[in-house]
Design a protein around this motif. Structure first.
Motif, PDB file in Angstrom:
ATOM      1  N   LEU A 100       0.815  -1.216   0.000  1.00  0.00           N
ATOM      2  CA  LEU A 100       0.000   0.000   0.000  1.00  0.00           C
ATOM      3  C   LEU A 100       0.851   1.270   0.000  1.00  0.00           C
ATOM      4  CD1 LEU A 100      -2.815   1.200   0.034  1.00  0.00           C
ATOM      5  CD2 LEU A 100      -2.829   0.976   2.523  1.00  0.00           C
ATOM      6  N   PRO A 101       1.930   1.359   0.790  1.00  0.00           N
ATOM      7  CA  PRO A 101       2.771   2.570   0.698  1.00  0.00           C
ATOM      8  C   PRO A 101       3.356   2.787  -0.689  1.00  0.00           C
ATOM      9  CG  PRO A 101       3.277   1.360   2.698  1.00  0.00           C
ATOM     10  CD  PRO A 101       2.389   0.481   1.882  1.00  0.00           C
ATOM     11  N   LEU A 102       3.661   1.710  -1.410  1.00  0.00           N
ATOM     12  CA  LEU A 102       4.177   1.860  -2.774  1.00  0.00           C
ATOM     13  C   LEU A 102       3.110   2.467  -3.686  1.00  0.00           C
ATOM     14  CD1 LEU A 102       6.029  -1.559  -3.232  1.00  0.00           C
ATOM     15  CD2 LEU A 102       6.852   0.540  -2.157  1.00  0.00           C
ATOM     16  N   VAL A 103       1.861   2.042  -3.505  1.00  0.00           N
ATOM     17  CA  VAL A 103       0.760   2.595  -4.294  1.00  0.00           C
ATOM     18  C   VAL A 103       0.624   4.092  -4.043  1.00  0.00           C
ATOM     19  CG1 VAL A 103      -1.721   2.480  -4.728  1.00  0.00           C
ATOM     20  CG2 VAL A 103      -0.441   0.380  -4.287  1.00  0.00           C
ATOM     21  N   LEU A 104       0.761   4.494  -2.782  1.00  0.00           N
ATOM     22  CA  LEU A 104       0.599   5.903  -2.434  1.00  0.00           C
ATOM     23  C   LEU A 104       1.760   6.751  -2.924  1.00  0.00           C
ATOM     24  CD1 LEU A 104      -0.734   5.443   1.215  1.00  0.00           C
ATOM     25  CD2 LEU A 104      -2.052   5.829  -0.863  1.00  0.00           C
ATOM     26  N   LEU A 105       2.950   6.166  -2.986  1.00  0.00           N
ATOM     27  CA  LEU A 105       4.125   6.914  -3.442  1.00  0.00           C
ATOM     28  C   LEU A 105       4.255   6.959  -4.958  1.00  0.00           C
ATOM     29  CD1 LEU A 105       6.860   5.685  -0.922  1.00  0.00           C
ATOM     30  CD2 LEU A 105       5.980   8.003  -1.134  1.00  0.00           C
ATOM     31  N   ALA A 106       3.595   6.052  -5.647  1.00  0.00           N
ATOM     32  CA  ALA A 106       3.778   5.935  -7.096  1.00  0.00           C
ATOM     33  C   ALA A 106       3.473   7.221  -7.864  1.00  0.00           C
ATOM     34  CB  ALA A 106       2.929   4.778  -7.630  1.00  0.00           C
ATOM     35  N   PRO A 107       2.392   7.973  -7.542  1.00  0.00           N
ATOM     36  CA  PRO A 107       2.156   9.203  -8.313  1.00  0.00           C
ATOM     37  C   PRO A 107       3.304  10.199  -8.228  1.00  0.00           C
ATOM     38  CG  PRO A 107       0.204   8.602  -7.070  1.00  0.00           C
ATOM     39  CD  PRO A 107       1.304   7.707  -6.598  1.00  0.00           C
ATOM     40  N   LEU A 108       3.920  10.321  -7.054  1.00  0.00           N
ATOM     41  CA  LEU A 108       5.036  11.249  -6.917  1.00  0.00           C
ATOM     42  C   LEU A 108       6.216  10.812  -7.773  1.00  0.00           C
ATOM     43  CD1 LEU A 108       4.929  11.867  -3.049  1.00  0.00           C
ATOM     44  CD2 LEU A 108       4.022  13.322  -4.874  1.00  0.00           C
ATOM     45  N   LEU A 109       6.475   9.508  -7.794  1.00  0.00           N
ATOM     46  CA  LEU A 109       7.577   9.011  -8.620  1.00  0.00           C
ATOM     47  C   LEU A 109       7.221   9.087 -10.097  1.00  0.00           C
ATOM     48  CD1 LEU A 109       8.657   5.918  -6.500  1.00  0.00           C
ATOM     49  CD2 LEU A 109       9.691   8.169  -6.568  1.00  0.00           C
ATOM     50  N   GLY A 110       5.932   8.924 -10.420  1.00  0.00           N
ATOM     51  CA  GLY A 110       5.520   9.027 -11.811  1.00  0.00           C
ATOM     52  C   GLY A 110       5.762  10.401 -12.397  1.00  0.00           C
ATOM     53  N   VAL A 122      -4.020   5.483 -13.930  1.00  0.00           N
ATOM     54  CA  VAL A 122      -3.949   4.078 -14.346  1.00  0.00           C
ATOM     55  C   VAL A 122      -2.817   3.369 -13.611  1.00  0.00           C
ATOM     56  CG1 VAL A 122      -3.556   2.546 -16.305  1.00  0.00           C
ATOM     57  CG2 VAL A 122      -4.949   4.587 -16.587  1.00  0.00           C
ATOM     58  N   LEU A 123      -1.687   4.070 -13.400  1.00  0.00           N
ATOM     59  CA  LEU A 123      -0.570   3.479 -12.666  1.00  0.00           C
ATOM     60  C   LEU A 123      -0.981   3.109 -11.246  1.00  0.00           C
ATOM     61  CD1 LEU A 123       2.477   2.816 -12.373  1.00  0.00           C
ATOM     62  CD2 LEU A 123       2.824   5.217 -11.720  1.00  0.00           C
ATOM     63  N   VAL A 124      -1.661   4.030 -10.572  1.00  0.00           N
ATOM     64  CA  VAL A 124      -2.103   3.755  -9.202  1.00  0.00           C
ATOM     65  C   VAL A 124      -3.091   2.595  -9.175  1.00  0.00           C
ATOM     66  CG1 VAL A 124      -3.405   4.700  -7.257  1.00  0.00           C
ATOM     67  CG2 VAL A 124      -1.662   6.081  -8.373  1.00  0.00           C
ATOM     68  N   LEU A 125      -4.022   2.571 -10.119  1.00  0.00           N
ATOM     69  CA  LEU A 125      -5.011   1.491 -10.158  1.00  0.00           C
ATOM     70  C   LEU A 125      -4.354   0.147 -10.453  1.00  0.00           C
ATOM     71  CD1 LEU A 125      -7.932   0.610 -10.001  1.00  0.00           C
ATOM     72  CD2 LEU A 125      -8.216   1.254 -12.403  1.00  0.00           C
ATOM     73  N   SER A 126      -3.388   0.134 -11.373  1.00  0.00           N
ATOM     74  CA  SER A 126      -2.704  -1.125 -11.679  1.00  0.00           C
ATOM     75  C   SER A 126      -1.906  -1.626 -10.479  1.00  0.00           C
ATOM     76  CB  SER A 126      -1.792  -0.940 -12.895  1.00  0.00           C
ATOM     77  OG  SER A 126      -0.706  -0.075 -12.597  1.00  0.00           O
ATOM     78  N   LEU A 127      -1.264  -0.714  -9.758  1.00  0.00           N
ATOM     79  CA  LEU A 127      -0.529  -1.124  -8.556  1.00  0.00           C
ATOM     80  C   LEU A 127      -1.475  -1.577  -7.453  1.00  0.00           C
ATOM     81  CD1 LEU A 127       2.220   1.648  -8.430  1.00  0.00           C
ATOM     82  CD2 LEU A 127       2.613  -0.788  -8.795  1.00  0.00           C
TER      83      LEU A 127
END
Length: 214
Positions: A100-110, A122-127
């Motif tokens: 779950l923390p990876l999902v929350l951090l993904a937009p910032l890294l994206g 879509v990245l957040v949903l796929s994760l």
């Protein structure tokens, strides 16, 4: 699940290590490749997904190891509660701490890869669909290698090939959206993988644990 979350709160450095690893791995690629937006957009989904996969793998060896070392796992197996439910709780706690923390951090890294708002969604949903699959599959590998010398390397060899479909569908969904195509086929396949692993993997993990405890 609550027990594992409380124990993780006392050993927060282990959780932070996975998050820092995820951030560092995903951030090195833009620094090494350069600021070309088109190239970053093309490789971004795959890089973030690979970083999430490796960060999840980093936390798998400790999923059952501590309980096995102090005898708590044997007590769980002897408990009147079904072991499969206890295993499911432990896997859910692992996902809440590592996935779950990876999902929350993904937009910032994206944003480092110049992904637009739609691609980030879509990245957040796929994760969100894919990281539980990684935890469920990884739990089987962690149970099979429990107590084995050099279990970490063996665990990676066991689960990495099984992670490939999740990686392909997860990164493919974002790439399809970025290319102007529909991402729903890949997301539907991720959802199907999640349903299948939820139905099968807790039972397979329970069977592997009983073998390890014999």
């Amino acid at each position: 699940m609550r027990r594992d979350l409380r124990l993780a709160g006392r050993r927060s450095s282990e959780v932070v290590t996975s998050l820092v690893f995820f951030i560092v791995v995903a951030s090195l690629f833009p620094l090494g490749i350069g600021p070309e937006p088109q190239l970053l957009q093309r490789i971004g989904p795959g890089v973030i997904w690979v970083a999430a996969l490796l960060a999840t793998l980093l936390g798998l060896p400790r999923l059952f190891a501590a309980d096995h070392a102090d005898g708590a796992l044997e007590q769980m197996a002897l408990s009147p509660q079904p072991l499969v439910l206890l295993v499911a709780g432990k896997v859910l706690a692992h996902w809440m701490l590592c996935g779950l923390p990876l999902v929350l951090l993904a937009p910032l890294l994206g944003l480092q890869f110049s992904l637009n708002g739609g691609a980030l969604q879509v990245l957040v949903l796929s994760l969100l669909l894919g990281t539980p699959v990684l935890s469920l599959i990884g739990a089987v590998g962690a149970a099979l290698t429990l107590g084995v010398r050099g279990g970490g390397a063996l665990l990676a060899l066991l689960v990495l090939p099984l992670y490939v479909p999740t990686l392909v569908f997860g990164s493919g969904a974002v790439e399809s959206w970025a290319a102007g195509m529909d991402a729903s086929p890949q997301l539907s396949l991720l959802g199907a993988l999640l349903i299948a692993t939820l139905a099968l993997m807790p039972w397979a993990t329970t069977a592997a644990l009983r073998i390890a405890l014999e």
